[in-house]
Design an enzyme around this catalytic site. Structure first.
Site, PDB file in Angstrom:
ATOM      1  N   LYS A  48       0.827  -1.187   0.000  1.00 58.93           N
ATOM      2  CA  LYS A  48       0.000   0.000   0.000  1.00 58.93           C
ATOM      3  C   LYS A  48       0.874   1.255   0.000  1.00 58.93           C
ATOM      4  O   LYS A  48       2.017   1.151   0.436  1.00 58.93           O
ATOM      5  CB  LYS A  48      -0.957  -0.017   1.176  1.00 58.93           C
ATOM      6  CG  LYS A  48      -0.304   0.289   2.528  1.00 58.93           C
ATOM      7  CD  LYS A  48      -1.303   0.225   3.624  1.00 58.93           C
ATOM      8  CE  LYS A  48      -1.798   1.583   4.030  1.00 58.93           C
ATOM      9  NZ  LYS A  48      -0.880   2.380   4.832  1.00 58.93           N
ATOM     10  N   HIS A 104      -0.298  -5.322   5.875  1.00 60.56           N
ATOM     11  CA  HIS A 104       0.548  -6.001   6.867  1.00 60.56           C
ATOM     12  C   HIS A 104      -0.225  -6.339   8.139  1.00 60.56           C
ATOM     13  O   HIS A 104       0.191  -7.203   8.892  1.00 60.56           O
ATOM     14  CB  HIS A 104       1.833  -5.215   7.148  1.00 60.56           C
ATOM     15  CG  HIS A 104       1.682  -4.045   8.057  1.00 60.56           C
ATOM     16  ND1 HIS A 104       1.267  -2.818   7.613  1.00 60.56           N
ATOM     17  CD2 HIS A 104       1.888  -3.910   9.383  1.00 60.56           C
ATOM     18  CE1 HIS A 104       1.238  -1.983   8.643  1.00 60.56           C
ATOM     19  NE2 HIS A 104       1.598  -2.616   9.733  1.00 60.56           N
ATOM     20  N   LYS A 155      -0.269  -9.940  11.070  1.00 64.33           N
ATOM     21  CA  LYS A 155      -0.029  -9.893  12.526  1.00 64.33           C
ATOM     22  C   LYS A 155      -0.561 -11.167  13.170  1.00 64.33           C
ATOM     23  O   LYS A 155      -1.653 -11.628  12.837  1.00 64.33           O
ATOM     24  CB  LYS A 155      -0.701  -8.657  13.134  1.00 64.33           C
ATOM     25  CG  LYS A 155      -0.029  -7.352  12.720  1.00 64.33           C
ATOM     26  CD  LYS A 155      -0.570  -6.181  13.487  1.00 64.33           C
ATOM     27  CE  LYS A 155      -0.063  -4.867  12.947  1.00 64.33           C
ATOM     28  NZ  LYS A 155       1.210  -4.424  13.505  1.00 64.33           N
ATOM     29  N   ASP A 166      -4.998   6.059   5.046  1.00 60.17           N
ATOM     30  CA  ASP A 166      -3.793   5.393   5.560  1.00 60.17           C
ATOM     31  C   ASP A 166      -4.139   4.166   6.402  1.00 60.17           C
ATOM     32  O   ASP A 166      -3.419   3.166   6.372  1.00 60.17           O
ATOM     33  CB  ASP A 166      -2.994   6.407   6.403  1.00 60.17           C
ATOM     34  CG  ASP A 166      -1.591   5.926   6.738  1.00 60.17           C
ATOM     35  OD1 ASP A 166      -0.956   5.322   5.864  1.00 60.17           O
ATOM     36  OD2 ASP A 166      -1.135   6.155   7.879  1.00 60.17           O
ATOM     37  N   HIS A 184      -6.351  -1.312   6.765  1.00 59.77           N
ATOM     38  CA  HIS A 184      -6.151  -2.098   7.984  1.00 59.77           C
ATOM     39  C   HIS A 184      -7.448  -2.289   8.786  1.00 59.77           C
ATOM     40  O   HIS A 184      -7.814  -3.418   9.141  1.00 59.77           O
ATOM     41  CB  HIS A 184      -5.100  -1.452   8.886  1.00 59.77           C
ATOM     42  CG  HIS A 184      -3.797  -1.159   8.200  1.00 59.77           C
ATOM     43  ND1 HIS A 184      -3.245  -2.002   7.269  1.00 59.77           N
ATOM     44  CD2 HIS A 184      -2.927  -0.120   8.320  1.00 59.77           C
ATOM     45  CE1 HIS A 184      -2.090  -1.494   6.856  1.00 59.77           C
ATOM     46  NE2 HIS A 184      -1.881  -0.348   7.462  1.00 59.77           N
TER      47      HIS A 184
HETATM   48  C1  BG6 Z   1       1.039   1.875   7.983  1.00 56.40           C
HETATM   49  C2  BG6 Z   1       0.695   3.332   7.964  1.00 56.40           C
HETATM   50  O1  BG6 Z   1       0.312   1.197   7.003  1.00 56.40           O
HETATM   51  O2  BG6 Z   1       0.734   1.327   9.248  1.00 56.40           O
HETATM   52  C3  BG6 Z   1       1.414   4.082   9.085  1.00 56.40           C
HETATM   53  O3  BG6 Z   1       1.040   3.904   6.717  1.00 56.40           O
HETATM   54  C4  BG6 Z   1       1.181   3.402  10.406  1.00 56.40           C
HETATM   55  O4  BG6 Z   1       0.995   5.440   9.148  1.00 56.40           O
HETATM   56  C5  BG6 Z   1       1.457   1.920  10.314  1.00 56.40           C
HETATM   57  O5  BG6 Z   1       2.033   4.009  11.376  1.00 56.40           O
HETATM   58  C6  BG6 Z   1       1.062   1.211  11.594  1.00 56.40           C
HETATM   59  O6  BG6 Z   1       1.495  -0.106  11.545  1.00 56.40           O
HETATM   60  P1  BG6 Z   1       1.853  -0.880  12.870  1.00 56.40           P
HETATM   61  O7  BG6 Z   1       2.120  -2.268  12.429  1.00 56.40           O
HETATM   62  O8  BG6 Z   1       3.037  -0.195  13.464  1.00 56.40           O
HETATM   63  O9  BG6 Z   1       0.633  -0.743  13.732  1.00 56.40           O
END
Ligand code: BG6
Length: 481
Positions: free
Chosen positions: A142, A172, A176, A229, A234
């Site tokens: 992304k 991602h 998790k 974002d 997510h």
């Molecule tokens: C990313 C975003 O996809 O995910 C970021 O672009 C964000 O802004 C991040 O900080 C958060 O990922 P995680 O795994 O640290 O919660």
């Protein structure tokens, strides 16, 4: 199994911050198939050894537990190669094809860790050069577009060179461990499924909170905002995992078909519901972890009059028999009180309380961050006597502790799945497009709204309107209960 993994953007942030540490962990855990080659591709001239030294030095900046010893790095680095490529030059793709063909690995994974504006030209060039045979998979990170039309355009160009099953879109969050456990909880245990419906569940809350601000990413973030974002991808992916029907098998498409149905069942937004059920916020100066921090408008590369949201809270419903009328609350933001990602399933209280204190309801908390675990909140009798008072207690399962030696990080998991061709955790283009379709009315209404985002103090839980939105249903965010 022999594989070649090509990292486009081989000197970029994503490569050294996330991908190399993840590949090294996979290697350290003995999970990276032996004999694989990792080829980093970038613009400047370097030898393999110079590239290895560059990556070695970058490891100093990653989590200490993921840093290799000299011997470990030397062993890992044998797989690392480097190739200079100008991504606009067809002959450079021809050279890459030759490099790949000389070995003829069973699997070739092309990871586009480049700036997203290069996805389309790279995919087109890969197709023209013939680097798109049935053993090839392309992995896209992304952001995949900034609205429905741009996402569709990327998908159209990718599909001209690769089939749907060859194109792996990473979210991602799906990698998790807590998300794997959510599937296991729902579809590997018979306990919860009979309760997983509107009759037993009062509301569901998904919170993806971060204490960090936008840091050095002001430029990117200001063009993006929290809705694009974090919510479009997510948060909605987590929602699909919570709300989906049991798939008929663990086949990737059986799962993705069910997730798509959830996205299609989300209540569409109208101008009126955007105004009522979506709250956008932007942080101003405040205090996080006891330290003063500046406001969003003072961040580097953020225009002083920016209207970009750093916080979103919204209410939606999944319009089907299982979930009709159950509110799903989503919220995410930067500069919130902590790094705290969790899903809270609030059950309904008992229909006829006979004990004092029994009007509190049970809840199941699926924790993604900072630790990964499950908490089941129940009520128990404290002390003895006839007028027994019920008090909240919790069954607490800390997966980090329970499975400490086997925890696999999100990128490690997703890279290994990409190499092995397991598609379950990758997002299909129709899911991604449907998610854009659903958020578009919000983007449109915000663009037309003369009022910008509401402000909130850094270190708070966002604008008070977020709590007020939930309170309208007679509910409260988890930390307010
Ligand atoms: C990313 C975003 O996809 O995910 C970021 O672009 C964000 O802004 C991040 O900080 C958060 O990922 P995680 O795994 O640290 O919660």
């Amino acid at each position: 199994m022999s594989f070649d993994l090509v990292l486009f953007g081989g000197t970029g942030d994503l490569t050294w911050r996330k991908l190399m540490p993840a590949l090294f962990q996979a290697f350290r855990h003995g999970k990276l198939p032996a004999g694989g080659r990792i080829l980093a591709v970038a613009r400047d001239e370097r030898s393999d050894d110079e590239y290895r030294a560059f990556i070695r030095a970058k490891f100093a900046d990653v989590d200490p537990s993921k840093q290799p010893s000299d011997e470990e790095f030397a062993a890992f680095a044998q797989a690392l190669h480097y190739r200079r490529m100008d991504l606009s030059q067809p002959e450079h793709y021809a050279g890459l094809k030759q490099w790949l063909d000389e070995r003829g690995a069973e699997t070739v994974v092309l990871f586009l860790a480049t700036s997203p504006h290069l996805f389309m030209p790279i995919c087109a060039q890969l197709g023209t050069a013939g680097i798109n045979g049935p053993n090839v998979r392309v992995v896209l990170e992304k952001p995949l577009g900034h609205d429905l039309a741009s996402a569709q355009e990327i998908n159209r160009v990718v599909r001209a060179s690769f089939t749907e099953r060859q194109a792996l879109r990473i979210d991602h969050y799906l990698g998790k461990p807590a998300v794997q456990n959510l599937s296991a909880l729902r579809f590997g245990n018979a306990l919860f499924e009979p309760l997983w419906k509107r009759e037993s569940i009062a509301n569901i809350q998904i919170t993806l909170a971060e204490a960090i601000g936008v840091g050095t990413r002001g430029d990117f973030y200001d063009r993006t905002g929290a809705l694009r974002d974090m919510v479009q991808n997510h948060a909605l992916q987590l929602l699909t995992m919570i709300a989906m029907e049991p798939p008929s098998s663990s086949d990737a498409d059986a799962i993705r078909d069910e997730k798509l149905k959830v996205l299609k069942s989300l209540k569409p937004f109208t101008a009126e519901t955007v105004a009522r059920d979506v709250v956008r916020g932007q942080y101003k100066a405040g205090t996080v972890d006891g330290a003063p921090v500046k406001g969003y408008l003072e961040e580097v590369k953020v225009p002083g009059d920016s209207r970009t949201e750093t916080f979103v809270a919204l209410r939606t419903e999944v319009q089907n028999w299982r979930w009709a009328g159950v509110p799903f609350y989503l919220r995410t933001g930067k500069r919130l009180p902590g790094r705290d990602a969790q899903i809270v399933v609030n059950f309904r209280p008992v229909p006829h309380p006979i004990f004092p204190g029994a009007n509190r309801a049970n809840k199941l908390v699926i924790k993604l961050q900072p630790e990964d675990g499950l908490e089941l909140h129940l009520l128990a009798a404290k002390g003895s006597g006839t007028n027994e008072m019920l008090v909240p207690v919790k069954l607490d399962l800390d997966f980090d502790r329970a499975f400490s030696s086997e925890r696999v990080g999100a990128y490690e998991r997703l890279l290994l799945d990409a190499i092995a061709g397991r598609l379950n955790l990758f997002v299909r283009s129709d899911e991604q497009e449907q998610a854009w379709r659903w958020v578009e009315p919000i983007l449109k209404m915000w663009a037309e709204d003369p009022n910008g985002p509401r402000t909130y103090a850094a270190g708070s839980w966002g604008p008070p309107a977020s709590s007020a939105m939930v309170a309208r249903d007679g509910c409260a965010w988890d930390e307010e209960q």
